[in-house]
Each structure stands twice: as C-alpha cells, then as structure tokens.
Design a protein around this motif. Structure first.
Motif, PDB file in Angstrom:
ATOM      1  N   MET A  76       0.822  -1.211   0.000  1.00  0.00           N
ATOM      2  CA  MET A  76       0.000   0.000   0.000  1.00  0.00           C
ATOM      3  C   MET A  76       0.855   1.260   0.000  1.00  0.00           C
ATOM      4  SD  MET A  76      -2.909   1.269   2.714  1.00  0.00           S
ATOM      5  CE  MET A  76      -3.969  -0.152   2.491  1.00  0.00           C
ATOM      6  N   VAL A  77       1.925   1.252   0.774  1.00  0.00           N
ATOM      7  CA  VAL A  77       2.823   2.407   0.833  1.00  0.00           C
ATOM      8  C   VAL A  77       3.503   2.631  -0.511  1.00  0.00           C
ATOM      9  CG1 VAL A  77       4.940   3.305   1.886  1.00  0.00           C
ATOM     10  CG2 VAL A  77       3.214   2.187   3.316  1.00  0.00           C
ATOM     11  N   ARG A  78       4.032   1.567  -1.084  1.00  0.00           N
ATOM     12  CA  ARG A  78       4.717   1.677  -2.385  1.00  0.00           C
ATOM     13  C   ARG A  78       3.752   2.144  -3.475  1.00  0.00           C
ATOM     14  NH1 ARG A  78       8.746  -2.197  -3.056  1.00  0.00           N
ATOM     15  NH2 ARG A  78       8.895  -1.427  -5.207  1.00  0.00           N
ATOM     16  N   MET A  79       2.514   1.682  -3.406  1.00  0.00           N
ATOM     17  CA  MET A  79       1.498   2.095  -4.360  1.00  0.00           C
ATOM     18  C   MET A  79       1.246   3.597  -4.278  1.00  0.00           C
ATOM     19  SD  MET A  79      -2.567   1.154  -4.156  1.00  0.00           S
ATOM     20  CE  MET A  79      -2.729   2.286  -2.747  1.00  0.00           C
ATOM     21  N   ALA A  80       1.079   4.117  -3.052  1.00  0.00           N
ATOM     22  CA  ALA A  80       0.834   5.551  -2.863  1.00  0.00           C
ATOM     23  C   ALA A  80       2.043   6.374  -3.303  1.00  0.00           C
ATOM     24  CB  ALA A  80       0.503   5.831  -1.401  1.00  0.00           C
ATOM     25  N   GLU A  81       3.232   5.862  -3.072  1.00  0.00           N
ATOM     26  CA  GLU A  81       4.441   6.571  -3.492  1.00  0.00           C
ATOM     27  C   GLU A  81       4.529   6.673  -5.009  1.00  0.00           C
ATOM     28  OE1 GLU A  81       7.475   5.630   0.247  1.00  0.00           O
ATOM     29  OE2 GLU A  81       7.516   4.350  -1.532  1.00  0.00           O
ATOM     30  N   ALA A  82       4.011   5.665  -5.696  1.00  0.00           N
ATOM     31  CA  ALA A  82       4.017   5.711  -7.166  1.00  0.00           C
ATOM     32  C   ALA A  82       3.215   6.898  -7.676  1.00  0.00           C
ATOM     33  CB  ALA A  82       3.459   4.404  -7.726  1.00  0.00           C
ATOM     34  N   VAL A  83       2.099   7.215  -7.000  1.00  0.00           N
ATOM     35  CA  VAL A  83       1.301   8.375  -7.378  1.00  0.00           C
ATOM     36  C   VAL A  83       2.048   9.660  -6.997  1.00  0.00           C
ATOM     37  CG1 VAL A  83      -0.869   9.613  -6.993  1.00  0.00           C
ATOM     38  CG2 VAL A  83      -0.864   7.118  -7.177  1.00  0.00           C
ATOM     39  N   LYS A  84       2.616   9.684  -5.821  1.00  0.00           N
ATOM     40  CA  LYS A  84       3.341  10.880  -5.356  1.00  0.00           C
ATOM     41  C   LYS A  84       4.462  11.264  -6.313  1.00  0.00           C
ATOM     42  CE  LYS A  84       6.252  12.597  -1.596  1.00  0.00           C
ATOM     43  NZ  LYS A  84       6.836  12.301  -0.258  1.00  0.00           N
ATOM     44  N   TYR A  85       5.212  10.286  -6.775  1.00  0.00           N
ATOM     45  CA  TYR A  85       6.374  10.566  -7.613  1.00  0.00           C
ATOM     46  C   TYR A  85       6.077  10.556  -9.105  1.00  0.00           C
ATOM     47  CZ  TYR A  85       8.909   9.956  -3.250  1.00  0.00           C
ATOM     48  OH  TYR A  85       9.361  10.094  -1.950  1.00  0.00           O
ATOM     49  N   GLY A  86       4.802  10.485  -9.465  1.00  0.00           N
ATOM     50  CA  GLY A  86       4.422  10.580 -10.872  1.00  0.00           C
ATOM     51  C   GLY A  86       4.619   9.331 -11.683  1.00  0.00           C
ATOM     52  N   GLU A  87       4.861   8.193 -11.009  1.00  0.00           N
ATOM     53  CA  GLU A  87       5.022   6.932 -11.727  1.00  0.00           C
ATOM     54  C   GLU A  87       3.668   6.351 -12.133  1.00  0.00           C
ATOM     55  OE1 GLU A  87       7.123   4.536  -8.968  1.00  0.00           O
ATOM     56  OE2 GLU A  87       8.889   5.824  -8.932  1.00  0.00           O
ATOM     57  N   ALA A  88       2.605   6.762 -11.425  1.00  0.00           N
ATOM     58  CA  ALA A  88       1.246   6.315 -11.720  1.00  0.00           C
ATOM     59  C   ALA A  88       0.303   7.506 -11.624  1.00  0.00           C
ATOM     60  CB  ALA A  88       0.820   5.212 -10.748  1.00  0.00           C
ATOM     61  N   ASP A  89      -0.806   7.419 -12.339  1.00  0.00           N
ATOM     62  CA  ASP A  89      -1.791   8.504 -12.355  1.00  0.00           C
ATOM     63  C   ASP A  89      -2.843   8.351 -11.264  1.00  0.00           C
ATOM     64  OD1 ASP A  89      -0.809   9.710 -14.883  1.00  0.00           O
ATOM     65  OD2 ASP A  89      -1.470   7.795 -15.729  1.00  0.00           O
ATOM     66  N   ALA A  90      -3.010   7.130 -10.743  1.00  0.00           N
ATOM     67  CA  ALA A  90      -4.030   6.853  -9.736  1.00  0.00           C
ATOM     68  C   ALA A  90      -3.639   5.577  -9.009  1.00  0.00           C
ATOM     69  CB  ALA A  90      -5.400   6.684 -10.384  1.00  0.00           C
ATOM     70  N   CYS A  91      -4.275   5.336  -7.861  1.00  0.00           N
ATOM     71  CA  CYS A  91      -4.013   4.086  -7.143  1.00  0.00           C
ATOM     72  C   CYS A  91      -5.302   3.538  -6.549  1.00  0.00           C
ATOM     73  CB  CYS A  91      -2.952   4.265  -6.061  1.00  0.00           C
ATOM     74  SG  CYS A  91      -3.362   5.441  -4.754  1.00  0.00           S
ATOM     75  N   VAL A  92      -5.341   2.201  -6.409  1.00  0.00           N
ATOM     76  CA  VAL A  92      -6.528   1.502  -5.916  1.00  0.00           C
ATOM     77  C   VAL A  92      -6.105   0.417  -4.931  1.00  0.00           C
ATOM     78  CG1 VAL A  92      -8.552   0.129  -6.525  1.00  0.00           C
ATOM     79  CG2 VAL A  92      -7.717   1.878  -8.107  1.00  0.00           C
ATOM     80  N   SER A  93      -6.817   0.357  -3.790  1.00  0.00           N
ATOM     81  CA  SER A  93      -6.566  -0.694  -2.804  1.00  0.00           C
ATOM     82  C   SER A  93      -7.874  -1.086  -2.139  1.00  0.00           C
ATOM     83  CB  SER A  93      -5.576  -0.210  -1.734  1.00  0.00           C
ATOM     84  OG  SER A  93      -5.444  -1.168  -0.686  1.00  0.00           O
ATOM     85  N   ALA A  94      -8.000  -2.363  -1.777  1.00  0.00           N
ATOM     86  CA  ALA A  94      -9.139  -2.840  -1.002  1.00  0.00           C
ATOM     87  C   ALA A  94      -8.726  -3.099   0.443  1.00  0.00           C
ATOM     88  CB  ALA A  94      -9.705  -4.120  -1.623  1.00  0.00           C
ATOM     89  N   GLY A  95      -7.566  -2.587   0.816  1.00  0.00           N
ATOM     90  CA  GLY A  95      -7.010  -2.851   2.135  1.00  0.00           C
ATOM     91  C   GLY A  95      -7.557  -1.965   3.241  1.00  0.00           C
ATOM     92  N   ASN A  96      -6.832  -1.922   4.346  1.00  0.00           N
ATOM     93  CA  ASN A  96      -7.165  -1.167   5.554  1.00  0.00           C
ATOM     94  C   ASN A  96      -7.547   0.281   5.207  1.00  0.00           C
ATOM     95  OD1 ASN A  96      -6.735   0.529   7.910  1.00  0.00           O
ATOM     96  ND2 ASN A  96      -5.714  -1.222   8.864  1.00  0.00           N
ATOM     97  N   THR A  97      -8.803   0.655   5.484  1.00  0.00           N
ATOM     98  CA  THR A  97      -9.297   1.975   5.095  1.00  0.00           C
ATOM     99  C   THR A  97      -8.528   3.094   5.777  1.00  0.00           C
ATOM    100  OG1 THR A  97     -11.525   1.094   4.744  1.00  0.00           O
ATOM    101  CG2 THR A  97     -11.327   3.470   4.985  1.00  0.00           C
ATOM    102  N   GLY A  98      -8.315   2.965   7.078  1.00  0.00           N
ATOM    103  CA  GLY A  98      -7.592   3.994   7.803  1.00  0.00           C
ATOM    104  C   GLY A  98      -6.171   4.164   7.299  1.00  0.00           C
ATOM    105  N   ALA A  99      -5.519   3.037   6.994  1.00  0.00           N
ATOM    106  CA  ALA A  99      -4.150   3.104   6.483  1.00  0.00           C
ATOM    107  C   ALA A  99      -4.113   3.756   5.104  1.00  0.00           C
ATOM    108  CB  ALA A  99      -3.548   1.702   6.413  1.00  0.00           C
ATOM    109  N   LEU A 100      -5.107   3.453   4.263  1.00  0.00           N
ATOM    110  CA  LEU A 100      -5.134   4.055   2.936  1.00  0.00           C
ATOM    111  C   LEU A 100      -5.380   5.563   3.025  1.00  0.00           C
ATOM    112  CD1 LEU A 100      -4.954   3.607  -0.111  1.00  0.00           C
ATOM    113  CD2 LEU A 100      -7.438   3.277  -0.139  1.00  0.00           C
ATOM    114  N   MET A 101      -6.251   5.983   3.944  1.00  0.00           N
ATOM    115  CA  MET A 101      -6.472   7.410   4.136  1.00  0.00           C
ATOM    116  C   MET A 101      -5.198   8.091   4.634  1.00  0.00           C
ATOM    117  SD  MET A 101     -10.399   7.831   5.496  1.00  0.00           S
ATOM    118  CE  MET A 101     -10.217   6.827   6.964  1.00  0.00           C
TER     119      MET A 101
END
Length: 325
Positions: A76-101
């Motif tokens: 989940m962290v690596r996924m969010a970092e991909a958006v932060k650094y412009g490697e991805a345009d969006a991210c999706v997870s079905a994991g821990n809601t609080g952690a994703l927020m």
C-alpha cells in the motif's frame, strides 16, 4: 496511456480477486497500464503490467498511521508513493481503510487550499440515478468550512464522472426546514446558501436519500459512516428476511423460483460496488478505496473508476476550483 498503481495484497479476498479484476480491465480497456505492488509469488505476465515485489503487507488489524510510517516496503505504501512521484496517475486498494487514508494524506498529500480530505462514495437510488455521499469517515469531526469544501468537490466529481451538468447538493439534516439541526448544520446551511459555485437545494433527511433527494449529499464523517453502515445492514437484513420467508414451505419455494431473477435484479440495484469504490477527495492524486470484501467485479469497477477519474481530470478541476474557493 493511463497508469494505475494497485495494492495486490489489500482486502479480504486478495490477491485472487485483485488479479481477476485487473485482467478484466486489461481485456476491456486498451488505454490502461497497471503498476502492481505485492508478493512476487502472485505475479502474472501481461505486456501492460509491471510488477514490483514488496516484502511487507499492511493488514486490517494494523494501526493506520503507525503502519504507514513503519512498513516502508508495504504494497500500500509503495502504491501511494508511485502516485506521489508521478510513476502512476491513480491508485486503488481494497485494504485497511484507515491506512489508505493515512497514505493518501501523508504520502500523496493534500491539494493546496483543501483543509481536510473527504471519503466519498456513490450510493444507489430507487431510480438508478445514484448519489454521492461524503464524508464517509475520513474525519469524524468537521467544521462548516469543511462541509462547504466537500460540497464543492462533490459537485466537481458529479459533473466530471457522473456527467450531471448541474448537480444538486443537499445537507444531511434531521429535517428539511432551514433552521433545523445542530450548530454544525445550521452554520453549514448558511455557508452553502452563499456559495454561487454549487447548486444548493437545502437540507435533506436520511429517509429520502435513496429517493434521489440530491445528487451530492454532505455531512460529517461520523454521521456519514453511520448512514453507510445503516444502509448496508438494512439491505442485508431485508434480503435475509426475504430468503427465510421464501424458503419456509414448498409454496413459497415455488414462488421464489419464479421471482428469483427479479429479486436478484433488486439486490443488484442495492449494490453500490457497481459504481466503484470510495474516493478520497482533496488529494493531489486519485486514491480509491475498494470495499474490503470486494469480488473481482467490484474491484474491476474500482479500477475503471480510477481510470475515468484520471481521464476526466478530476484532480485538476478540484485544484483549480478549491484554490479559488
């Protein structure tokens, strides 16, 4: 080509439904590439999938902020970092809601001018139109200024993704009269009435939500989360009672056989997974939370929603509008 970062390991039914949902999207949409984060033993080959091995997983039991800060190699962290650094345009997870927020807030970051992000979900209505409810729980407490921003961001999303030219905005309250409610709703009512960039129709009651009371309904996160869980529980209970009633004797079983297709259709109408996942509004990127118990179809819809949000420039529209709010 639109790139979507995906948390392979998040959710009750991961990784199987995540993989299946991705495959469905890739089969139907040639404009999408997937950047997939998770355990390499679940990797699969596709010319539009890039796999990144992760050594850690954030579980549903993990404390949200602590897990984001300590599990640096979590999918989940690596996924969010991909958006932060412009490697991805969006991210999706079905994991821990609080952690994703937390990942959205601390890694992807807020848009300038946004005081608090909000979690928004499109819910079904009797007429199949649907409506957007926010905040669904990103912030238990809120100020009137926060709800005013929610109304603006919800309107932008309704225009961009739901293709509603002039979406109506309602304030969730205990009555429709202007003076109803507590200090929060009364002050919010005043703010929304003075905003010329939204189509505010006034207070709406919870009993009218599924009757298309408004295209966008705003409330604080505590109330929004209670409403969502009440709707979920009510729908589940009704279908459970119907099943019990229709299987208690042979006559009812025969009737159930005749009505089965119609009953399944009604059940499908009540399934908000058809609209995709919950979106974290107010972030500097598209972050979508698929339901923790998503099946492959629900996860596919969340991925499709992410793609459309990027394609329609939702973040750019919010950046432009909110910074001048």
């Amino acid at each position: 080509m639109i790139k979507i970062a995906v948390d392979l390991m998040g959710g009750d039914n991961a990784p199987d439904i995540v993989v299946e949902g991705i495959k469905q999207l890739l089969d139907k949409d040639p404009e999408v590439e997937i950047l997939l984060f998770g355990d390499e033993k679940h990797a699969f080959q596709h010319d539009r999938v890039t796999f990144q091995h992760c050594t850690e997983v954030i579980t549903m039991e993990d404390e949200p902020v602590r897990s984001i800060r300590r599990k640096k190699d979590a999918s989940m962290v690596r996924m969010a970092e991909a958006v932060k650094y412009g490697e991805a345009d969006a991210c999706v997870s079905a994991g821990n809601t609080g952690a994703l927020m937390s990942a959205g807030l601390f890694i992807v970051g807020r848009l300038p001018g946004v005081e608090r992000p909000a979690l928004a979900l499109t819910l079904p209505t009797v007429d199949d139109k649907g409506f957007i409810l926010l905040d669904m729980g990103a912030n238990a407490d809120a100020k009137p200024e926060h709800l005013a921003q929610y109304a603006l961001m919800g309107s932008i999303y309704a225009k961009s993704i739901r293709k509603i030219s002039n979406p109506t905005v309602g304030l969730l309250n205990i009555g429709t009269e202007d003076k109803k409610g507590n200090a929060l709703t009364r002050e919010t009512f005043k703010l929304l009435s003075d905003q010329d960039n939204i189509n505010f129709k006034g207070n709406v009651e919870s009993k009218a939500l599924l009757m298309s009371a408004a295209d966008v309904v705003v409330t604080d996160g505590f109330t929004g989360n209670m409403v969502l869980k009440t709707l979920e529980g009510t729908a589940t209970s009704i279908f459970k009672m119907l099943k019990q009633e229709l299987t208690k004797n042979m006559k009812n079983k025969l009737a159930a056989g005749v009505l089965n297709k119609d009953l399944q259709g009604i059940k499908g109408k009540m399934d908000y997974a058809e609209y995709g996942g919950a979106v974290l509004f107010g972030l500097n990127g598209i972050v979508i939370k698929a339901h923790g118990s998503s099946d492959a179809r629900a996860f596919y819809n969340a991925l499709r929603q992410a793609k459309e949000s990027v394609k329609e420039g939702v973040v750019e529209a919010m950046r432009k509008e909110v910074s001048h709010d």
